[in-house]
Design a protein around this motif. Structure first.
Motif, PDB file in Angstrom:
ATOM      1  N   GLU A  99      16.750 -52.351 -37.241  1.00 37.71           N
ATOM      2  CA  GLU A  99      16.637 -51.014 -36.646  1.00 37.71           C
ATOM      3  C   GLU A  99      17.405 -49.956 -37.418  1.00 37.71           C
ATOM      4  OE1 GLU A  99      15.596 -48.044 -33.765  1.00 37.71           O
ATOM      5  OE2 GLU A  99      14.770 -50.031 -34.192  1.00 37.71           O
TER       6      GLU A  99
ATOM      7  N   TYR B  36      15.036 -54.801 -42.975  1.00 35.19           N
ATOM      8  CA  TYR B  36      14.596 -53.438 -42.647  1.00 35.19           C
ATOM      9  C   TYR B  36      13.136 -53.231 -43.028  1.00 35.19           C
ATOM     10  CZ  TYR B  36      14.694 -48.321 -42.379  1.00 35.19           C
ATOM     11  OH  TYR B  36      14.434 -47.014 -42.054  1.00 35.19           O
TER      12      TYR B  36
ATOM     13  N   GLN C  18      10.302 -52.474 -40.201  1.00 38.61           N
ATOM     14  CA  GLN C  18       9.708 -51.143 -40.212  1.00 38.61           C
ATOM     15  C   GLN C  18       8.222 -51.165 -40.589  1.00 38.61           C
ATOM     16  OE1 GLN C  18      11.417 -48.483 -39.105  1.00 38.61           O
ATOM     17  NE2 GLN C  18      13.187 -49.816 -38.773  1.00 38.61           N
ATOM     18  N   ASN C  19       7.801 -52.172 -41.375  1.00 40.75           N
ATOM     19  CA  ASN C  19       6.448 -52.145 -41.922  1.00 40.75           C
ATOM     20  C   ASN C  19       5.530 -53.279 -41.467  1.00 40.75           C
ATOM     21  OD1 ASN C  19       6.903 -49.820 -43.693  1.00 40.75           O
ATOM     22  ND2 ASN C  19       8.277 -51.198 -44.799  1.00 40.75           N
TER      23      ASN C  19
END
Length: 239
Positions: A129, A215, A219-220
């Motif tokens: 996050e 990350y 995120q992806n």
């Protein structure tokens, strides 16, 4: 300044959304009394919807929300805007990708802010996050855009959507108000966990390369893929 009539549907939607998200702050135990606030940028305009100042959470209906410009001036509403309006407005004015801002004094995260100490990245959730440690911003007094400047300066060099403002509390940002509330919930969760871990000894940091991988995946890749339009055959049957 009057609100363009074409923006009325968006403002009405955001009044409802922002009012509902304030109840999430209560549900997750992030605020006390009338402290804390959520705001949302009005798409296509230099306006935002934010909580009024000093109004009980029980009374935060959509109609109670107020609209200001990005200098903090009241544009529409029956109440004075939140005392943190200038901070929110400064963030929107200087971070165009931000669509939502949240402020809380949640207990554990604010304890780190009182110590003026970043929360170290020792949990995979933090890598996911926050993309690293949760940083500390400078001490600033309420009343002008000083807090906003500190938020922008601190988060401008960080992947974190949360900042611990020294001696004050937590500010979080997101692509929309819901994402900013999510960050506020998660920063309190990790602040509590890392605090407890430190009672047992010094937590082991996660390697920077592993933080980068965490990350990027979160995120992806994490979550459900975007819905794809259903195709139809020549006879109009969905497939």
């Amino acid at each position: 300044m009057r609100i363009d009539p074409s923006l009325a549907p968006a403002v009405a939607r955001l009044r409802k959304e922002v009012a509902a998200l304030h109840q999430e702050l209560i549900r997750w135990g992030l605020v006390a009394w009338t402290a804390g606030n959520v705001s949302a940028r009005v798409p296509g305009a230099d306006l935002m919807v934010i909580k009024p100042s000093g109004v009980s959470y029980d009374d935060l209906s959509p109609q109670a929300m107020v609209v200001t410009d990005l200098e903090g001036t009241l544009v529409e509403g029956d109440f004075a805007p939140s005392s943190d309006t200038y901070a929110h407005a400064y963030v929107y004015a200087h971070m165009p990708a931000v669509g939502g801002v949240v402020h809380t004094h949640s207990t554990y995260a604010t304890a780190w802010a009182a110590r003026r100490e970043p929360i170290p990245c020792v949990l995979t959730m933090m890598g996911d996050e926050f993309g690293g440690p949760v940083p500390v911003g400078p001490f600033a007094l309420i009343g002008d855009d000083s807090i906003g400047r500190g938020i922008v300066e601190t988060l401008g060099g960080s992947r974190s959507p949360a900042v611990l403002m020294a001696g004050h509390g937590v500010f979080t940002i997101g692509r929309d108000a819901r994402a900013a509330v999510k960050a506020a919930v998660l920063v309190e969760d990790v602040a509590r966990t890392v605090h407890i871990a430190r009672q047992l000894g010094e937590p082991a940091p996660i390697a920077p390369a592993d933080i980068d991988r965490l990350y990027d995946r979160y995120q992806n890749v994490y979550g459900q893929p975007a819905a794809q339009p259903r195709s139809t055959d020549p006879k109009g049957h969905a497939s």
